[in-house]
Design a protein around this motif. Structure first.
Motif, PDB file in Angstrom:
ATOM      1  N   TRP A 366       8.513   5.437  13.435  1.00 35.97           N
ATOM      2  CA  TRP A 366       8.527   6.866  13.778  1.00 35.97           C
ATOM      3  C   TRP A 366       7.225   7.576  13.436  1.00 35.97           C
ATOM      4  CZ3 TRP A 366       8.694  10.950  10.032  1.00 35.97           C
ATOM      5  CH2 TRP A 366       8.710  10.515   8.714  1.00 35.97           C
ATOM      6  N   THR A 367       6.453   7.035  12.478  1.00 28.27           N
ATOM      7  CA  THR A 367       5.139   7.588  12.116  1.00 28.27           C
ATOM      8  C   THR A 367       4.384   6.572  11.281  1.00 28.27           C
ATOM      9  OG1 THR A 367       3.990   9.535  11.213  1.00 28.27           O
ATOM     10  CG2 THR A 367       5.829   8.670   9.934  1.00 28.27           C
ATOM     11  N   ASP A 368       3.101   6.850  11.061  1.00 23.88           N
ATOM     12  CA  ASP A 368       2.321   5.993  10.168  1.00 23.88           C
ATOM     13  C   ASP A 368       2.052   6.667   8.831  1.00 23.88           C
ATOM     14  OD1 ASP A 368       0.696   7.931  11.272  1.00 23.88           O
ATOM     15  OD2 ASP A 368      -1.070   6.644  11.369  1.00 23.88           O
ATOM     16  N   ALA A 369       2.344   7.970   8.722  1.00 18.69           N
ATOM     17  CA  ALA A 369       2.088   8.727   7.484  1.00 18.69           C
ATOM     18  C   ALA A 369       3.291   9.611   7.200  1.00 18.69           C
ATOM     19  CB  ALA A 369       0.817   9.555   7.614  1.00 18.69           C
ATOM     20  N   ALA A 370       4.147   9.158   6.290  1.00 18.37           N
ATOM     21  CA  ALA A 370       5.397   9.871   6.009  1.00 18.37           C
ATOM     22  C   ALA A 370       5.309  10.771   4.787  1.00 18.37           C
ATOM     23  CB  ALA A 370       6.524   8.851   5.809  1.00 18.37           C
ATOM     24  N   VAL A 371       4.150  10.780   4.115  1.00 19.30           N
ATOM     25  CA  VAL A 371       3.987  11.529   2.870  1.00 19.30           C
ATOM     26  C   VAL A 371       2.911  12.605   3.055  1.00 19.30           C
ATOM     27  CG1 VAL A 371       3.337  11.385   0.423  1.00 19.30           C
ATOM     28  CG2 VAL A 371       4.676   9.546   1.483  1.00 19.30           C
ATOM     29  N   VAL A 372       3.177  13.781   2.518  1.00 19.13           N
ATOM     30  CA  VAL A 372       2.228  14.902   2.571  1.00 19.13           C
ATOM     31  C   VAL A 372       2.064  15.474   1.169  1.00 19.13           C
ATOM     32  CG1 VAL A 372       1.852  17.267   3.408  1.00 19.13           C
ATOM     33  CG2 VAL A 372       2.751  15.531   4.952  1.00 19.13           C
ATOM     34  N   ALA A 440       6.050  16.298   0.880  1.00 21.91           N
ATOM     35  CA  ALA A 440       7.076  15.785   1.791  1.00 21.91           C
ATOM     36  C   ALA A 440       7.016  14.270   1.702  1.00 21.91           C
ATOM     37  CB  ALA A 440       6.826  16.242   3.226  1.00 21.91           C
ATOM     38  N   GLY A 441       8.174  13.620   1.854  1.00 20.37           N
ATOM     39  CA  GLY A 441       8.210  12.165   1.829  1.00 20.37           C
ATOM     40  C   GLY A 441       8.234  11.556   0.453  1.00 20.37           C
ATOM     41  N   LEU A 442       8.407  12.370  -0.576  1.00 23.21           N
ATOM     42  CA  LEU A 442       8.494  11.878  -1.951  1.00 23.21           C
ATOM     43  C   LEU A 442       9.706  12.468  -2.651  1.00 23.21           C
ATOM     44  CD1 LEU A 442       4.796  12.230  -3.191  1.00 23.21           C
ATOM     45  CD2 LEU A 442       5.925  10.115  -2.480  1.00 23.21           C
ATOM     46  N   CYS A 463       9.671   5.665   3.819  1.00 26.70           N
ATOM     47  CA  CYS A 463       8.968   4.623   4.556  1.00 26.70           C
ATOM     48  C   CYS A 463       8.341   5.192   5.825  1.00 26.70           C
ATOM     49  CB  CYS A 463       9.918   3.474   4.915  1.00 26.70           C
ATOM     50  SG  CYS A 463      11.228   3.927   6.084  1.00 26.70           S
ATOM     51  N   ALA A 464       7.242   4.591   6.222  1.00 25.73           N
ATOM     52  CA  ALA A 464       6.600   4.877   7.501  1.00 25.73           C
ATOM     53  C   ALA A 464       6.637   3.588   8.319  1.00 25.73           C
ATOM     54  CB  ALA A 464       5.163   5.338   7.288  1.00 25.73           C
ATOM     55  N   LYS A 481      -0.135   5.575   3.256  1.00 26.89           N
ATOM     56  CA  LYS A 481      -0.824   6.572   4.079  1.00 26.89           C
ATOM     57  C   LYS A 481      -0.248   7.949   3.771  1.00 26.89           C
ATOM     58  CE  LYS A 481      -2.538   3.813   7.912  1.00 26.89           C
ATOM     59  NZ  LYS A 481      -2.599   3.665   9.395  1.00 26.89           N
ATOM     60  N   VAL A 482      -1.150   8.858   3.391  1.00 30.16           N
ATOM     61  CA  VAL A 482      -0.757  10.197   2.943  1.00 30.16           C
ATOM     62  C   VAL A 482      -1.577  11.222   3.715  1.00 30.16           C
ATOM     63  CG1 VAL A 482      -0.637  11.767   0.964  1.00 30.16           C
ATOM     64  CG2 VAL A 482      -0.221   9.318   0.640  1.00 30.16           C
TER      65      VAL A 482
END
Length: 570
Positions: A366-372, A440-442, A463-464, A481-482
């Motif tokens: 769904w994406t390569d970067a799931a964390v912001v 986001a993503g954590l 997960c990404a 990837k962040v």
């Protein structure tokens, strides 16, 4: 007593060869043209028309023979940071500054854009300086932005140089401009001015930090005065007029090894204050006397009617943009809590950034970067939708996210991500230069009662490149990837460590502000919530004496224990 002696010195008739100067200067203005109401004290502060009144009045007094020659400087960061800039861009800045007529304008971090600088420089009627910038294949910029300028005042040559701290720019952010080390190039230019141009007084306009200005004052010969910006530093003598706490006296003083004196001037930020100092130099360029203080721009200061007229003209388009409806919500969007805890507005912004990247992504999953990670200081206000008839206006977002930082995807090792989040907890201390991060993503378990090094107890990462988004325990050796803002990538907010631990930065092609606006336009009703991203630590899970890390060398061991705890308690 000393202050009284200085005033008496200035009352004595000027000796032959001496030169008197009155300098006005701002801090980081960030396009705050209009006065701002502070509800805590029920007062208005700032306003570009108050600045205009003070500068124009002093210049008129000099022309009438009733005051010293006046120099007004903009040391950097006049662009970006308000709805006024979002609507009018550099065109509005040019209109405002052409009326103010600064004697020199230094390129700061918010002006760091080759195309914008080129277009801006065509519109303005005042000199732009930058000594440590190299413009590759940009002949127009080379012609319009000078490494130094010279003004002749009472027969004495006054040189003006400018610099931008390389650390506040980002590699790859603008390939047409290279920012080189300050001290060598500044030393060379000051020496040239002194011995080839016979310049007696040298004033440096700097954008970086108060600490970097101190180092430059020690390291570069022949500079007399540094007018700084970039750190929001407040300098004052005696009791401050408002809530700001001074970091040093005004001006701050540095004595070099040869006994020469350098004065450092800062004037806070957002036009709440304007710096003002009277200086007397000998004919050889040494400082003979000085006195001054920043001026609080409150309602006691008059407003220049011509500038007020221009502000009202610019306001028309601001109001039009302000009234555009993006989305609706019955929920109060709380950005204030982001400074010390999870907040629903911050969560929405981070989710908007993830959603923007996911719509771009073309690979597996769904994406390569799931964390912001986003710094709390990027949000400047709340959005009170309940009292706005549940409407979220375009202007609301521009006021809340005025800095419009570019977004980058980077790779961060798991153990380094732990350390970054540990640093984030120090932002809870009052007066700390560290900004708390919203994410986001954590899912992060914190124990805020523990000392630094023992606060991050558990991290789970979304997960990404997976078919179904799930959270898994952080792996210390894995590269994640962040998505970060350019501000964090440059080491802003106290995260200089980020510059050393990230890999392969790639621009996303959008800003945090625009990603949020596009998200709100797409999702016509939003209900951002709080819960699950920052989890208070349950001490019943702590079955053994906690282990802290004191250096980078045992991070992996620390993170392994976190994973072990996660396995035991899952």
């Amino acid at each position: 007593m000393t202050f009284l002696i200085i005033i008496i010195i200035f009352c004595i008739k000027t000796l032959k060869g001496d030169v008197d100067l009155l300098i006005f200067h701002t801090g980081c203005v960030h396009a705050r043209y209009d006065e701002v109401f502070d509800p805590k004290v029920e007062k208005y502060y700032g306003g570009i028309d108050r600045l205009a009144y003070l500068v124009k009045t002093a210049r008129e007094q000099h022309k009438a023979g009733k005051g010293p020659a006046v120099l007004y400087f903009e040391p950097g960061d006049f662009f970006i940071g308000s709805i006024w800039y979002s609507v009018h861009s550099y065109h509005g800045v040019a209109k405002v500054l052409n009326q103010l007529e600064p004697d020199a304008f230094n390129v700061g971090a918010s002006e760091f854009d080759a195309e914008v600088l080129k277009n801006f420089s065509k519109l303005v009627k005042f000199p732009i300086v930058s000594t440590n910038m190299i413009f590759h294949d940009k002949e127009e910029l080379k012609k319009r932005i000078k490494p130094s300028i010279i003004k002749i005042i009472d027969g004495v040559k006054v040189g003006i140089v400018g610099y931008l701290l390389p650390e506040v720019t980002l590699w790859g952010e603008n390939a047409d401009i290279e920012v080189i080390d300050i001290v060598p190039v500044l030393s060379q230019e000051c020496r040239r001015l002194r011995f080839e141009e016979d310049v007696k007084v040298i004033i440096a306009l700097g954008h970086g930090s108060f600490d970097s200005d101190r180092l430059i004052a020690y390291a570069v010969d022949y500079i007399n005065v540094i007018v700084g910006s970039g750190s929001g530093t407040f300098l004052w003598n005696d009791v401050p007029p408002d809530r700001e706490i001074p970091e040093d006296s005004y001006p701050a003083k540095v004595t070099r090894r040869d006994g020469s004196l350098v004065l450092i001037l800062h004037a806070f930020q957002f036009l709440k204050y304007i710096g003002k100092i009277n200086l007397r130099f000998t004919d050889e360029g040494r400082i003979k006397g000085f006195f001054g203080s920043p001026i609080l721009l409150d309602s006691k200061i008059s407003q220049d009617p011509k500038m007020t007229e221009l502000v009202e003209e610019l306001r028309k388009d601001v109001i039009t943009s302000d009234q555009k409806i993006l989305s609706t919500s019955s929920v109060f969007l709380d950005g204030t809590s982001c400074y010390y805890d999870e907040c629903n507005f911050g969560n929405m912004i981070a989710d908007a950034i993830v959603e923007y990247r996911a719509t771009q992504y073309q690979g597996r999953g769904w994406t390569d970067a799931a964390v912001v990670l986003v710094n709390s200081g990027s949000i400047t206000t709340n959005i009170n939708t309940p009292i706005n008839n549940k409407k979220i206006y375009y202007g609301d977002v521009l006021r809340a996210l005025p800095f419009a930082d570019q977004l980058f995807i980077v790779e961060i090792k798991g153990s380094d991500l732990v350390f970054i989040l540990e640093i984030s907890t120090t932002g809870l201390n009052r007066g700390s230069p560290i900004e708390f991060l919203f994410t986001a993503g954590l899912k992060v378990m914190f124990d805020f009662e523990s000392r630094f090094g023992r606060r991050v107890k558990l991290i789970k990462v979304r997960c990404a490149e997976c078919d179904v988004p799930e959270y898994f325990s952080l792996e210390p050796d894995k590269h994640y990837k962040v998505i970060l803002t350019s501000y964090l990538l440059r080491g802003g907010g106290g995260y200089t460590i980020i510059r050393d631990v990230i890999w392969n930065p790639v621009p996303v092609g959008e800003t945090d502000t625009d990603a949020t606006i596009q998200y709100l336009e797409k999702v016509k009703y939003v209900i951002p919530e709080v819960g699950g991203r920052f989890i208070p630590y349950d001490k019943r899970l702590d079955k053994r004496k906690p282990i802290s890390f004191g250096s980078r060398f045992n991070f992996d061991c620390y993170c392994f224990l976190l994973m072990l705890m996660s396995f035991v308690t899952s």
